[in-house]
Every structure is written in structure tokens, then in C-alpha cells.
Design a protein around this motif. Sequence first.
Motif, PDB file in Angstrom:
ATOM      1  N   GLY A 151       0.710  -1.474   0.116  1.00 27.41           N
ATOM      2  CA  GLY A 151      -0.109   0.432  -0.184  1.00 27.41           C
ATOM      3  C   GLY A 151       1.353   1.197   0.276  1.00 27.41           C
ATOM      4  O   GLY A 151       0.433   2.437  -0.065  1.00 27.41           O
ATOM      5  N   GLU A 152       2.534   1.016   0.092  1.00 28.19           N
ATOM      6  CA  GLU A 152       2.726   2.191   0.291  1.00 28.19           C
ATOM      7  C   GLU A 152       3.876   2.603  -1.557  1.00 28.19           C
ATOM      8  O   GLU A 152       4.857   0.973  -1.194  1.00 28.19           O
ATOM      9  CB  GLU A 152       3.962   2.200   1.378  1.00 28.19           C
ATOM     10  N   ASP A 153       3.665   3.663  -1.889  1.00 25.01           N
ATOM     11  CA  ASP A 153       4.883   3.407  -2.938  1.00 25.01           C
ATOM     12  C   ASP A 153       6.463   3.756  -2.767  1.00 25.01           C
ATOM     13  O   ASP A 153       7.062   4.607  -1.908  1.00 25.01           O
ATOM     14  CB  ASP A 153       4.736   5.385  -3.845  1.00 25.01           C
ATOM     15  N   TYR A 154       7.073   2.655  -3.109  1.00 23.41           N
ATOM     16  CA  TYR A 154       8.527   2.544  -2.791  1.00 23.41           C
ATOM     17  C   TYR A 154       9.317   3.384  -3.801  1.00 23.41           C
ATOM     18  O   TYR A 154      10.318   2.912  -4.253  1.00 23.41           O
ATOM     19  CB  TYR A 154       8.698   1.045  -2.681  1.00 23.41           C
ATOM     20  N   SER A 155       9.060   3.504  -5.503  1.00 22.63           N
ATOM     21  CA  SER A 155       9.245   4.172  -6.146  1.00 22.63           C
ATOM     22  C   SER A 155      10.773   5.326  -5.563  1.00 22.63           C
ATOM     23  O   SER A 155      11.588   5.678  -5.648  1.00 22.63           O
ATOM     24  CB  SER A 155       8.634   5.280  -7.061  1.00 22.63           C
ATOM     25  N   ARG A 156      10.402   6.172  -4.490  1.00 20.84           N
ATOM     26  CA  ARG A 156      11.114   7.412  -4.257  1.00 20.84           C
ATOM     27  C   ARG A 156      11.686   7.069  -3.430  1.00 20.84           C
ATOM     28  O   ARG A 156      13.260   6.823  -3.013  1.00 20.84           O
ATOM     29  CB  ARG A 156      10.441   8.322  -3.557  1.00 20.84           C
ATOM     30  N   PRO A 157      11.350   5.526  -2.278  1.00 20.11           N
ATOM     31  CA  PRO A 157      12.310   5.403  -1.049  1.00 20.11           C
ATOM     32  C   PRO A 157      13.746   4.810  -2.140  1.00 20.11           C
ATOM     33  O   PRO A 157      14.575   4.524  -1.393  1.00 20.11           O
ATOM     34  CB  PRO A 157      11.927   4.044  -0.446  1.00 20.11           C
ATOM     35  N   LEU A 158      13.217   3.704  -3.236  1.00 19.58           N
ATOM     36  CA  LEU A 158      13.980   2.897  -4.307  1.00 19.58           C
ATOM     37  C   LEU A 158      15.018   4.295  -4.619  1.00 19.58           C
ATOM     38  O   LEU A 158      16.633   3.890  -4.077  1.00 19.58           O
ATOM     39  CB  LEU A 158      13.144   2.476  -5.334  1.00 19.58           C
ATOM     40  N   LEU A 159      14.748   5.146  -5.009  1.00 18.16           N
ATOM     41  CA  LEU A 159      15.774   5.644  -5.487  1.00 18.16           C
ATOM     42  C   LEU A 159      16.528   6.947  -4.766  1.00 18.16           C
ATOM     43  O   LEU A 159      17.494   6.659  -4.913  1.00 18.16           O
ATOM     44  CB  LEU A 159      15.082   7.362  -5.729  1.00 18.16           C
ATOM     45  N   ASP A 160      16.020   6.993  -3.735  1.00 14.34           N
ATOM     46  CA  ASP A 160      16.824   7.395  -2.918  1.00 14.34           C
ATOM     47  C   ASP A 160      17.673   6.676  -1.648  1.00 14.34           C
ATOM     48  O   ASP A 160      18.624   7.095  -0.698  1.00 14.34           O
ATOM     49  CB  ASP A 160      15.924   8.196  -1.259  1.00 14.34           C
ATOM     50  N   SER A 161      17.192   4.879  -1.443  1.00 12.96           N
ATOM     51  CA  SER A 161      18.088   4.497  -1.021  1.00 12.96           C
ATOM     52  C   SER A 161      19.511   4.301  -1.541  1.00 12.96           C
ATOM     53  O   SER A 161      20.951   3.526  -1.302  1.00 12.96           O
ATOM     54  CB  SER A 161      17.860   2.818  -1.411  1.00 12.96           C
TER      55      SER A 161
END
Length: 266
Positions: A151-161
Amino acid sequence: MNKTVLILLLVCLSVCGAQAQISWPDGKKAAIVLTYDDGLKSQRDIVMPQLEAKGFRGTFFLYGQVVKDSDIPEWREAARRGHELGNHSLFHPCLAGTVETSSSSLCRSLECYSVKDMLTEIGMMNSFLYAIDGKKEHAYAYPCGQSVAGGEDYSRPLLDSGLVKYCRGAAGRHVVEDAKTLNFALIPTLPALTGCKADDLIKYVQDALDKHGLGIIVFHGVGGDYLTVDAAEHQKLVDFLAAHSDEIWVGTFSDVLDYVAEQAKK
């Protein structure tokens, strides 16, 4: 409004618009990236020979569950010849109901993942790819084009990782025109669906030419496997790109996005 101020405003808007347009290298008017998902046999048997005959290279997004030991030497050799291998996760998790569920008792749908789970899986696949091509950085393509885990968009956390620099995301006919506004976590793409004709794909390429933009196309099977585009239609697209090589840069996903990222800094 003062006439002089109005003129200056119009000039400023004109200049700003011109700066937003991507300036491609070597006098090219557009860039096209050809991507292929799921590590299918038809991609090695049909796609690669078609591309290489014209001096082109593609980007092939692999996921761990389908890369058999016997396939690894072929993928390693493909990378040596200049094709890009991309990260498509270990298990290709999609939202429930998107694809047929596995008979495994493990839950492989995105509803069962957390953002942390997804990032861990992507990191593991990076290591798998490193063992194949020797490269520490790999681009990413969201399985089924879906970037929501638990239920959470992981696109930005992925890029930030820092696990990946570029993520191929949402489907549609959108051509990238402005480097400065491009979301590198959700880079748009055109899906070539089953039965897709070259004429439709060429219209998309022409749109990229008209806009001096970037077009990214995603294929699965070509002349075989599933979500299949006829091999002759794919060849027509490749032939068109070759015939217009003086104005179209056909590059791998990361090579082209590296250039766009540099343009975004200017």
C-alpha cells in the motif's frame, strides 16, 4: 502592462522553453531506448541478432526466478557484446490479480511486501546481476509497472536508497521532453503489447523526433514466448531506426539516462 515589460516577459518565456528542450549529442534530434522484460529466450535468439545487425544494443530487464544456470553464460556474453542487463527484482512481485499466482505457498504479490522487503529484494538482484556482468550499478524496471508495496509507493525510497539511479515506470505514450522535470524514479515508457504493429511504434518514434525528446519502448516476447510482438514487426521498427540513425540516438537505458541526468544539471 508596460509594453517593454511584456516584451521582456515573452522573451524570457521563449528562452526558458528553449532551455527545457533536451540537446542531444552529435546533432541527433531524439533518443530511443529499446527495453525487453523477463529474460526470455526469444530475446536472445531473435532480438539480439536483429539489433546487432544494425549496430544497436538493447536493455534487458531480468528477474532472478527465471534466470537458469544454463542461461547465465549467454547473458554474460550478451553483456560483453554491449547489451545492458537491468534489475527486474528477484521474484517479479505484482499486485494480486495482475498475473497468475504461483503455486508456491509463499505470498509473492505486492500486497504482502513492505517497502523494506522490496528494497532488500532489489539489492539481492543487483548482487545476482553483478555476478553475471561484473557491473555494480543497474537500472530498475518495476514488475508489471507497479511501484506500490504493501500500500506504499516505494519509487522514491528506492531512488533515495542509492540501489539504483533510474527506474522505468509508468506506461503510456508520453515522450520525455524536459530533462529538468523528469522523475527518475518513474520514467515513462510505451508498452509494445501482443500483436503490436511496427506502424504504431514508428508513430511514437516520430513523436519523439518532433518533440526532440526521449522515447522508451518495452517488449516482452518477440517472435515467441508471451506478450508477443511479431518478429517481422520488430524488424521493421529496427530498420526504421537504422534508416534514421543520423537523427535518432538508439542507446541503452542507462547510457541515455546518464546523458539526460547531465542535461538536467545544466
